[in-house]
Write a protein that holds these residues in place. Sequence first.
Motif, PDB file in Angstrom:
ATOM      1  N   SER A 115       0.801  -1.225   0.000  1.00 20.97           N
ATOM      2  CA  SER A 115       0.000   0.000   0.000  1.00 20.97           C
ATOM      3  C   SER A 115       0.834   1.276   0.000  1.00 20.97           C
ATOM      4  O   SER A 115       0.311   2.344  -0.268  1.00 20.97           O
ATOM      5  N   TRP A 116       2.129   1.178   0.239  1.00 27.01           N
ATOM      6  CA  TRP A 116       2.943   2.379   0.416  1.00 27.01           C
ATOM      7  C   TRP A 116       3.464   3.002  -0.872  1.00 27.01           C
ATOM      8  O   TRP A 116       4.185   3.987  -0.841  1.00 27.01           O
ATOM      9  N   TYR A 117       3.141   2.446  -2.044  1.00 29.99           N
ATOM     10  CA  TYR A 117       3.510   3.118  -3.285  1.00 29.99           C
ATOM     11  C   TYR A 117       2.402   2.948  -4.322  1.00 29.99           C
ATOM     12  O   TYR A 117       1.611   2.018  -4.248  1.00 29.99           O
ATOM     13  N   SER A 118       2.370   3.860  -5.289  1.00 27.45           N
ATOM     14  CA  SER A 118       1.439   3.805  -6.412  1.00 27.45           C
ATOM     15  C   SER A 118       2.075   4.511  -7.594  1.00 27.45           C
ATOM     16  O   SER A 118       2.861   5.440  -7.421  1.00 27.45           O
ATOM     17  N   PHE A 119       1.708   4.082  -8.788  1.00 29.77           N
ATOM     18  CA  PHE A 119       2.157   4.739 -10.010  1.00 29.77           C
ATOM     19  C   PHE A 119       1.090   5.734 -10.450  1.00 29.77           C
ATOM     20  O   PHE A 119      -0.099   5.438 -10.373  1.00 29.77           O
ATOM     21  N   ALA A 120       1.512   6.882 -10.922  1.00 27.92           N
ATOM     22  CA  ALA A 120       0.573   7.928 -11.332  1.00 27.92           C
ATOM     23  C   ALA A 120      -0.074   7.629 -12.681  1.00 27.92           C
ATOM     24  O   ALA A 120      -1.192   8.063 -12.940  1.00 27.92           O
ATOM     25  N   GLU A 121       0.620   6.887 -13.553  1.00 28.35           N
ATOM     26  CA  GLU A 121       0.106   6.606 -14.887  1.00 28.35           C
ATOM     27  C   GLU A 121      -1.140   5.728 -14.824  1.00 28.35           C
ATOM     28  O   GLU A 121      -1.268   4.866 -13.965  1.00 28.35           O
ATOM     29  N   LYS A 122      -2.037   5.950 -15.762  1.00 32.95           N
ATOM     30  CA  LYS A 122      -3.203   5.084 -15.924  1.00 32.95           C
ATOM     31  C   LYS A 122      -2.732   3.841 -16.658  1.00 32.95           C
ATOM     32  O   LYS A 122      -2.222   3.929 -17.778  1.00 32.95           O
ATOM     33  N   THR A 123      -2.871   2.679 -16.034  1.00 33.25           N
ATOM     34  CA  THR A 123      -2.402   1.427 -16.625  1.00 33.25           C
ATOM     35  C   THR A 123      -3.517   0.391 -16.643  1.00 33.25           C
ATOM     36  O   THR A 123      -4.496   0.503 -15.903  1.00 33.25           O
ATOM     37  N   ASN A 124      -3.343  -0.630 -17.487  1.00 30.95           N
ATOM     38  CA  ASN A 124      -4.206  -1.808 -17.421  1.00 30.95           C
ATOM     39  C   ASN A 124      -3.766  -2.592 -16.197  1.00 30.95           C
ATOM     40  O   ASN A 124      -2.572  -2.844 -16.027  1.00 30.95           O
ATOM     41  N   LYS A 125      -4.706  -2.980 -15.353  1.00 31.41           N
ATOM     42  CA  LYS A 125      -4.371  -3.658 -14.103  1.00 31.41           C
ATOM     43  C   LYS A 125      -5.036  -5.027 -14.049  1.00 31.41           C
ATOM     44  O   LYS A 125      -6.192  -5.165 -14.418  1.00 31.41           O
ATOM     45  N   MET A 126      -4.274  -6.020 -13.552  1.00 31.61           N
ATOM     46  CA  MET A 126      -4.811  -7.370 -13.384  1.00 31.61           C
ATOM     47  C   MET A 126      -4.431  -7.891 -12.004  1.00 31.61           C
ATOM     48  O   MET A 126      -3.300  -7.697 -11.547  1.00 31.61           O
ATOM     49  N   THR A 127      -5.366  -8.576 -11.360  1.00 31.74           N
ATOM     50  CA  THR A 127      -5.079  -9.233 -10.083  1.00 31.74           C
ATOM     51  C   THR A 127      -4.303 -10.524 -10.348  1.00 31.74           C
ATOM     52  O   THR A 127      -4.176 -10.971 -11.496  1.00 31.74           O
ATOM     53  N   GLU A 128      -3.841 -11.142  -9.285  1.00 33.30           N
ATOM     54  CA  GLU A 128      -3.155 -12.429  -9.411  1.00 33.30           C
ATOM     55  C   GLU A 128      -4.055 -13.461 -10.096  1.00 33.30           C
ATOM     56  O   GLU A 128      -3.638 -14.134 -11.043  1.00 33.30           O
ATOM     57  N   ALA A 129      -5.290 -13.579  -9.639  1.00 29.44           N
ATOM     58  CA  ALA A 129      -6.212 -14.570 -10.197  1.00 29.44           C
ATOM     59  C   ALA A 129      -6.485 -14.301 -11.679  1.00 29.44           C
ATOM     60  O   ALA A 129      -6.509 -15.239 -12.487  1.00 29.44           O
ATOM     61  N   GLU A 130      -6.676 -13.042 -12.041  1.00 28.93           N
ATOM     62  CA  GLU A 130      -6.930 -12.700 -13.442  1.00 28.93           C
ATOM     63  C   GLU A 130      -5.733 -13.045 -14.327  1.00 28.93           C
ATOM     64  O   GLU A 130      -5.885 -13.592 -15.419  1.00 28.93           O
ATOM     65  N   PHE A 131      -4.548 -12.737 -13.830  1.00 24.82           N
ATOM     66  CA  PHE A 131      -3.341 -13.023 -14.601  1.00 24.82           C
ATOM     67  C   PHE A 131      -3.121 -14.524 -14.746  1.00 24.82           C
ATOM     68  O   PHE A 131      -2.886 -15.023 -15.843  1.00 24.82           O
ATOM     69  N   LEU A 132      -3.205 -15.263 -13.650  1.00 20.29           N
ATOM     70  CA  LEU A 132      -2.962 -16.707 -13.706  1.00 20.29           C
ATOM     71  C   LEU A 132      -4.010 -17.447 -14.522  1.00 20.29           C
ATOM     72  O   LEU A 132      -3.711 -18.488 -15.119  1.00 20.29           O
ATOM     73  N   ALA A 133      -5.218 -16.925 -14.590  1.00 23.99           N
ATOM     74  CA  ALA A 133      -6.274 -17.555 -15.402  1.00 23.99           C
ATOM     75  C   ALA A 133      -5.868 -17.608 -16.875  1.00 23.99           C
ATOM     76  O   ALA A 133      -6.268 -18.521 -17.590  1.00 23.99           O
ATOM     77  N   MET A 134      -5.056 -16.662 -17.301  1.00 25.01           N
ATOM     78  CA  MET A 134      -4.582 -16.675 -18.684  1.00 25.01           C
ATOM     79  C   MET A 134      -3.698 -17.882 -18.976  1.00 25.01           C
ATOM     80  O   MET A 134      -3.575 -18.309 -20.111  1.00 25.01           O
ATOM     81  N   PHE A 135      -3.064 -18.442 -17.951  1.00 24.31           N
ATOM     82  CA  PHE A 135      -2.160 -19.570 -18.100  1.00 24.31           C
ATOM     83  C   PHE A 135      -2.707 -20.859 -17.500  1.00 24.31           C
ATOM     84  O   PHE A 135      -2.002 -21.868 -17.434  1.00 24.31           O
ATOM     85  N   ASN A 136      -3.954 -20.816 -16.999  1.00 26.26           N
ATOM     86  CA  ASN A 136      -4.532 -21.962 -16.287  1.00 26.26           C
ATOM     87  C   ASN A 136      -3.602 -22.447 -15.187  1.00 26.26           C
ATOM     88  O   ASN A 136      -3.388 -23.635 -15.007  1.00 26.26           O
ATOM     89  N   ALA A 137      -3.009 -21.501 -14.463  1.00 20.28           N
ATOM     90  CA  ALA A 137      -2.052 -21.821 -13.406  1.00 20.28           C
ATOM     91  C   ALA A 137      -2.671 -21.588 -12.036  1.00 20.28           C
ATOM     92  O   ALA A 137      -3.638 -20.836 -11.890  1.00 20.28           O
ATOM     93  N   SER A 138      -2.096 -22.219 -11.026  1.00 25.23           N
ATOM     94  CA  SER A 138      -2.604 -22.054  -9.660  1.00 25.23           C
ATOM     95  C   SER A 138      -1.937 -20.842  -9.013  1.00 25.23           C
ATOM     96  O   SER A 138      -0.855 -20.403  -9.416  1.00 25.23           O
ATOM     97  N   GLN A 139      -2.579 -20.314  -7.976  1.00 23.89           N
ATOM     98  CA  GLN A 139      -2.066 -19.135  -7.291  1.00 23.89           C
ATOM     99  C   GLN A 139      -0.848 -19.463  -6.462  1.00 23.89           C
ATOM    100  O   GLN A 139      -0.702 -20.560  -5.939  1.00 23.89           O
ATOM    101  N   ASP A 140       0.045 -18.492  -6.346  1.00 18.05           N
ATOM    102  CA  ASP A 140       1.268 -18.606  -5.554  1.00 18.05           C
ATOM    103  C   ASP A 140       0.923 -18.659  -4.072  1.00 18.05           C
ATOM    104  O   ASP A 140       0.130 -17.857  -3.599  1.00 18.05           O
ATOM    105  N   LYS A 141       1.540 -19.568  -3.370  1.00 14.93           N
ATOM    106  CA  LYS A 141       1.260 -19.722  -1.933  1.00 14.93           C
ATOM    107  C   LYS A 141       2.318 -19.048  -1.071  1.00 14.93           C
ATOM    108  O   LYS A 141       2.263 -19.128   0.132  1.00 14.93           O
ATOM    109  N   SER A 142       3.322 -18.393  -1.690  1.00 17.47           N
ATOM    110  CA  SER A 142       4.387 -17.772  -0.872  1.00 17.47           C
ATOM    111  C   SER A 142       3.973 -16.435  -0.308  1.00 17.47           C
ATOM    112  O   SER A 142       3.076 -15.794  -0.704  1.00 17.47           O
TER     113      SER A 142
END
Length: 142
Positions: A115-142
Motif C-alpha cells: 500500500s505504500w507506493y502507487s504509479f501515477a500513470e493510468k495502466t491496465n491492471k490485473m489481479t493475481e487470479a486474473e493473470f494466472l487464469a490466462m495460463f490456467n495456473a494455480s495461485q502462488d502460496k508464498s
Amino acid sequence: MSKTKTGHCLCGAVQVSAVLANHEAGVCHCKMCQRWAGGPFVEVACTPETVFKSQDAVTAYPSSDWAERGFCKHCGSPLFYRLKSDGSYYVPVGLFDDTEDLTLANEIYVDKKPSWYSFAEKTNKMTEAEFLAMFNASQDKS
C-alpha cells in the motif's frame, strides 16, 4: 522508434541486445518479483531473439513451472524473466541504455502490491487470479 535496445548489467559483464515486442513497460507486484527485484519488477516484453552476451556470467533460477529468472553471476543484477513455453523474455527496464520511448502500460498482481507506493500513470491492471487464469495456473502460496 527502434525495436532493438541495448544495455548491460551493473558491472558490465553481461550485455544485452533485446528485440522489443512493443514499447510498453509493465510492472509485476507479485511477492517473488518483490523479493527478486527489491520492489516492483518493471520490465519490457522482448522476443526470443534477445541476446545476452558473456553467457558464462549469466545464470538462471527456475522460479516456477513456466518461467525462469536470470541474473549476473558477478554483480547479481536481474537480467530477465523468461517464459519456458515460448522463450520470450521480460527484461528489467533499468538494464537498457535508453528508455525514453517507453510508456508504462500494464500492472499485474495489483492485489499483492504494498500500500505504500502507487504509479501515477493510468495502466491496465490485473489481479493475481486474473493473470494466472490466462495460463490456467494455480495461485502462488508464498
